[in-house]
Design an enzyme around this catalytic site. Structure first.
Site, mmCIF file in Angstrom:
data_model
loop_
_atom_site.group_PDB
_atom_site.id
_atom_site.type_symbol
_atom_site.label_atom_id
_atom_site.label_comp_id
_atom_site.label_asym_id
_atom_site.label_seq_id
_atom_site.Cartn_x
_atom_site.Cartn_y
_atom_site.Cartn_z
ATOM 1 N N ASP A 1 0.855 -1.181 0.000
ATOM 2 C CA ASP A 1 0.000 0.000 0.000
ATOM 3 C C ASP A 1 0.901 1.244 0.000
ATOM 4 O OD1 ASP A 1 -3.006 0.794 0.404
ATOM 5 O OD2 ASP A 1 -1.954 1.962 1.925
ATOM 6 N N TYR B 1 1.231 12.913 -5.919
ATOM 7 C CA TYR B 1 1.199 11.935 -7.015
ATOM 8 C C TYR B 1 0.802 12.599 -8.334
ATOM 9 C CZ TYR B 1 -0.226 8.086 -9.994
ATOM 10 O OH TYR B 1 -0.367 7.235 -11.058
ATOM 11 N N HIS C 1 -4.569 -7.868 1.382
ATOM 12 C CA HIS C 1 -3.920 -6.567 1.510
ATOM 13 C C HIS C 1 -3.027 -6.462 2.745
ATOM 14 C CE1 HIS C 1 -3.779 -2.233 0.609
ATOM 15 N NE2 HIS C 1 -3.969 -1.998 1.894
#
Length: 396
Positions: A182, A319, A374
């Site tokens: 992540d 980002y 995850h």
């Protein structure tokens, strides 16, 4: 704020008044009504959350969990004006490889507790002592005890990576490996630029173009890859509400997460339902209930719901700037260094397809597992530890 470079011992010690306040809030929850015939498709069902919250209030033993946490050496140091919390567990093996492990959202340093023993002392866990690691597990800025975050800018993962390069230098590790998933995977991938020449190998779990890529065409995909593509397409269509809210209006959300433990619990439980092993019916089927609530409690006691949302808000902006080629001056000056060997692990709930993620076949080590999701260090620590032992032999 302490601004020196000292490394200070740290112990978890939540005041009893905060425990009493949490229980009081949980017992006074104003529950919404559940529409008949509905379930997880609308979010966390009331019956499930009532049961989990009841256990949090009356069955969960925070003091026992606190004692477990304090069984690991913990420290705080100040880097770039920010207090950084971390676990540092040295191996009994003299030639162990230093390894820094990064959690993601909505995780914490607690995710890695079951992996620390096998990684630091494989001899005592049925492994080869030649695979031993000195393990560092930090809390990312804005998470757990790397709080409070007083200044903006810690959502920029270049800055975060630079801070952890400095942390490893302070610990005396001039040569080290890194692993994360992540947002922790993002930090891991940037560390070779932040600490040029020092990162000997990197390993990440669960990478995917989510949520930025276009839908994946299903034609021609194998069974496992088709299932991953279907999960990816479904997530793009119906799984981005949390991301849009945290990356656009984190402060509005922060009031609910910071004032309501039920709101914080539901916010995290939903992701454990959606992102853990598909074979698990409920979040606490995939992850031990006490360990799940230890993580949620950390978010509650430290205000990490609000601060981690702020980090995502800033990270999404960084980002977009990076994708547009708008690098800050400090980033533009970073050296171009050869990428160290990279390993990738894909677990059962992940959405990564190798032909799309690694079309040039440049990833040194690629593993796919039929369990986990995850949070592999929480869900399947045996698989993660085995993969790290195998891959990082390239760096010894």
């Amino acid at each position: 704020m302490n601004t020196n470079t000292d490394i200070r011992p740290f112990r978890v010690d939540i005041p009893q008044a905060e425990l009493d306040d949490l229980r009081d809030r949980l017992t006074r929850t104003r529950w919404p009504r559940q529409i008949r015939g509905t379930g997880w498709e609308r979010g966390v069902p009331v019956d499930y959350l009532r049961d989990l919250a009841g256990y949090w209030a009356n069955g969960f033993d925070w003091r026992a969990q606190e004692k477990t946490l304090n069984g690991y050496p913990q420290f705080v140091t100040t880097i770039d004006g920010q207090d950084i919390h971390f676990l540092h567990v040295r191996s009994p093996e003299p030639d162990a490889l230093p390894l820094i492990l990064f959690h993601g959202w909505p995780g914490s340093f607690v995710d890695f507790l079951d992996a620390i023993g096998p990684l630091t002392d494989p001899r005592a866990h049925g492994g080869d002592p030649a695979d031993a690691f000195h393990v560092v597990v930090p809390s990312l800025p804005g998470f757990a005890f790397s709080n409070p975050v007083r200044d903006p800018g810690w959502g920029n993962l270049f800055r975060v990576a630079a801070a952890f390069g400095e942390l490893m230098a302070r610990l005396g590790y001039e040569r080290f490996a890194a692993q994360g998933g992540d947002v922790g995977g993002g930090v891991t991938m940037l560390l070779p630029m932040a600490a040029p020449g020092r990162v000997v190998a990197t390993h990440i779990n669960g990478p995917s173009p989510y949520p930025f890529g276009p839908p994946i065409e299903l034609d021609g995909l194998s069974g496992a890859n088709q299932a991953r593509a279907e999960r990816f397409n479904a997530a793009r269509q119906d799984g981005l509400g949390y991301l849009h809210l945290q990356s656009t209006r984190p402060r509005t959300l922060a009031y609910s997460l910071n004032d309501s433990p039920i709101g914080q619990l539901a916010w995290i439980a939903e992701k454990f339902k959606e992102w853990t092993d598909p074979a698990a019916e409920l979040p606490d089927d995939a992850v031990d209930r006490d360990r799940l609530l230890t993580g949620v409690s950390l978010y509650w006691f430290t205000g990490s719901g609000a601060s981690s949302a702020d980090m995502l808000y800033e990270g999404m902006r960084a980002y977009r700037e990076m994708a547009a080629g708008q690098f800050g001056a400090d980033q533009a000056e970073w050296p171009s260094v050869p990428a160290p060997p990279q390993g990738i692990a894909v677990f059962a709930a992940d959405m990564t397809i190798r032909t799309l993620a690694d079309p040039a076949n440049t990833v040194r080590h690629w593993s796919e597992f039929d369990r986990g999701g995850h949070f592999p260090a929480l869900e399947t620590p045996d698989l993660l530890v085995g993969d790290l032992r195998e891959f990082f032999r390239v760096a010894r």
